[in-house]
Structure formats: C-alpha cells, structure tokens
Design an enzyme around this catalytic site. Structure first.
Site, short mmCIF file in Angstrom:
data_model
loop_
_atom_site.label_atom_id
_atom_site.label_comp_id
_atom_site.label_asym_id
_atom_site.label_seq_id
_atom_site.Cartn_x
_atom_site.Cartn_y
_atom_site.Cartn_z
N ASN A 1 8.22 -51.60 3.89
CA ASN A 1 7.55 -50.34 4.20
C ASN A 1 6.16 -50.54 4.81
O ASN A 1 5.77 -49.85 5.75
CB ASN A 1 7.45 -49.50 2.93
CG ASN A 1 6.78 -48.16 3.15
OD1 ASN A 1 7.43 -47.20 3.56
ND2 ASN A 1 5.49 -48.06 2.88
N VAL B 1 7.08 -54.48 -1.92
CA VAL B 1 7.14 -55.10 -0.60
C VAL B 1 8.25 -54.48 0.26
O VAL B 1 8.14 -54.46 1.49
CB VAL B 1 7.35 -56.63 -0.72
CG1 VAL B 1 7.46 -57.28 0.65
CG2 VAL B 1 6.23 -57.26 -1.51
N GLU B 2 9.27 -53.96 -0.38
CA GLU B 2 10.42 -53.45 0.37
C GLU B 2 10.28 -51.96 0.69
O GLU B 2 9.66 -51.60 1.68
CB GLU B 2 11.70 -53.78 -0.39
CG GLU B 2 11.90 -55.29 -0.52
CD GLU B 2 13.16 -55.69 -1.27
OE1 GLU B 2 14.23 -55.17 -0.94
OE2 GLU B 2 13.06 -56.53 -2.19
N MET B 3 10.81 -51.08 -0.15
CA MET B 3 10.75 -49.64 0.17
C MET B 3 9.57 -48.94 -0.49
O MET B 3 9.21 -47.83 -0.12
CB MET B 3 12.09 -49.01 -0.20
CG MET B 3 13.23 -49.59 0.62
SD MET B 3 14.89 -49.19 0.03
CE MET B 3 15.15 -47.61 0.81
#
Length: 339
Positions: free
Chosen positions: A102, A144-146
């Site tokens: 993201n 770190v991802e969504m």
C-alpha cells in the site's frame, strides 16, 4: 538362384526389422504404463474444488469471495487488492521477486501463487497459517501489504457499502452481523478453493499415455528417480512437507540472495527450523517465476540446477536438466474461465 537367395535375405531382414521395431514399441508402452501407474499412486489427480468441512463452498459464497479478492477497498488507500500480488491472469503471481504494498514498501518474501494453494498443508512460506481462510486475513492487516489498521476498520468500511450488506446477508443468513472479519476470510477462502488448474499431466496419470510427449515422460521418470519427488509429491507436487533449503550447502551461495532468510525459525525460534521452508508446489512452475522464497532466481533451469546441487548433492547434466524442464512445463494448467 542367387538373386532369389538375396531376395529371401532381404525379405527376412525387413521382417526382422519390423518385428524388432514392434517389440521396441511394445516394451516402450509397457514401460510407460508402469510409469503412469507409479505416477498415479505417487501424485494423484486434482479435485475440481477443494472442500473444507468448516467452510462450505457455495456458489454465492464463491461469488462474494471473488468480488472481495478483486476489491481495492480492502487496502488502506484503496490501491491494493488480493489480485494485485496474486494476479489471476498471470497464474496467481505478479512475477516480481517481492511485491510492493500500500505504501510502496516491499515485502520480504516472494508472493506464491494462489492457484491450487488450498491443497497445501499450510499457508505462507513458513507455514504459519493452516489454510487459505486463515491466510486471507493476513495481508489485509499487514502494515507492509494492504495496511488496514484493524479488523474493525475493515468491517466498518465494507458495512458502509449497500452491495456488500446485501451480499453478506444472503451468503451468511443466520448471522446477526453478517459482515464480520471471519466471514470476509471465509468468502475469500471459498473462492480460492475453486482455483484449481488441471493440466495434461492429470490426463496422463488418469490413463492417457499420449497426453505427455516422450521427452516429458522421460523427464517424469528422471524426476522420480533423481529424488525430486521426495519433497514434491502429492497432487500439487509439493506444498505438503517442510524442508531445509540447503541440505548440502548454504542456499545463499547459489541464489546470491541479498538477505539470508532463516525461514520457519523466524516463527518458532527452534534451531531445527533454521532455513526450513514449506516445499512449494510445482504446478504452473513455468509461469510462476521468479523462484524460491525470495524470488532470487528468474530462470527455471538455473533454479532446477541449484536444487539438484544443494538439495540432492547432484550435478545435473544439461540433458537431464532439459528433460526435467520439459516435464515441469507439462504441469502448466488451464486457468479457470470464471476469473
């Protein structure tokens, strides 16, 4: 008389050659019948859908899960969906070593394919989640991802959308509050349980000896005899065992990895789990590059060469490598039409 004698010899020779050729064909067929039976018992055919007694797969739930899988609103800034890192049009991967999230930061491990993932014994490279339902909830909250702040925020965002209120109420009619985090996970998990990709290899182990070429069958024989099958068995040829990466030598010497990932040890802190990872499935391996937990190697032949050396202590010849690659390419399956 002499010409007649020569003619008889010629006829006899032709007949003998034909008989020898026929005998060779019969022997070859018997050999491949035996190979088919061995492969069938060793691997097994893929199911059409991977059932879960704790999360019944229904058409309505699958459609809801599919919608969620492609929805960017499950990420903090509405920029990422599950499909961003697990692109279904490119065999469930993004073909990057590690994926941007993201906020633009990169994950630490390669995003594995979601195709056939429901057949694995566990999820993630370190096996920290038991199934695709549990896995589905992780990336949404991962910073770190969504990067969604909490389960509550996720539920509140979806609850503000009329379409989701209607869909969740239809799929989970007995729940007082149908939109909850567990139901989000179950819907995505149900969709992923339909992502199965049969290939010509399945036709072969089902009895069609002509489904694979001669070179592919020779590669399959080598795959079994060389020892690859020790870690890559079952109907997805992997995903069902944990193994140290680098049995005979340190993996990073060969992969040139920039970070030395200690694998399952990072979760369990057990010394015996150092550099241990879940053995990946080889289904669609031709399409799911780059390889290994950190996406450090892009070429499949080089990846197989490395595996032969550090997992089996074997220097595979170019001929053997080509045969193995030929077989591995036969594992490229058909993408579901509904994606």
């Amino acid at each position: 008389m002499k010409k007649l004698f020569i003619l008889l010899i010629l006829i006899t020779t032709i007949i003998s050659c034909k008989e020898a050729k026929n005998d060779k064909k019969v022997d070859e067929n018997l050999e491949y019948i035996a190979l088919q039976k061995t492969a069938s018992s060793m691997f097994g055919k893929l199911p059409e859908i991977v059932e879960n007694p704790n999360n019944k797969v229904t058409q309505e739930k699958v459609e809801l899960g599919k919608k969620l899988f492609f929805d960017n609103r499950l990420s903090k800034d509405n920029t990422q969906s599950c499909n961003t890192c697990h692109n279904l049009e490119t065999y469930g991967v993004d073909n990057l070593s590690t994926s941007p999230g993201n906020n633009g930061g990169l994950g630490t491990r390669n995003s594995p394919t979601v195709f056939n993932a429901a057949l694995h014994m566990s999820q993630f490279w370190d096996g920290r989640e038991p199934d695709v339902e549990a896995q589905a909830g992780g990336p949404i909250l991962n910073p770190v991802e969504m990067a969604m702040p909490s389960e509550t925020i996720v539920v509140e965002r979806l609850s503000a959308i009329d379409e989701y209120n209607n869909l969740f109420a239809k799929v989970f009619p007995t729940d007082k509050n149908p939109i909850n985090y567990k139901n989000i996970q179950n819907a995505i998990g149900a969709f992923e349980r339909t992502l199965v990709t049969p290939s010509r290899f399945d036709d072969f182990i089902s009895g069609d000896l002509n489904a694979l070429t001669t070179e592919e069958k020779e590669g399959l024989k080598l795959f079994i005899s060389t020892g690859c099958v020790a870690c890559h068995s079952g109907n997805v040829l992997g995903g069902n065992i944990y193994q140290k990466f680098g049995v005979y030598d340190d993996y990073w010497k060969y992969t040139k990895s920039t970070k030395i990932d200690e694998g399952k040890f990072e979760v369990t802190k057990k010394e015996s789990d150092k550099y241990v990872f879940k053995s990946p499935s080889l289904r669609n391996i031709e399409k799911t590059y780059p390889y290994f937990h950190d996406g450090s190697v892009s070429d499949l032949k080089e990846a197989v060469r490395i595996m032969g050396k550090i997992q089996l202590n074997k220097n595979l010849s170019e001929k053997d490598l080509n045969s193995l690659i030929s077989f591995l390419n036969s594992l490229t399956g058909e993408l579901p039409k509904n994606i």
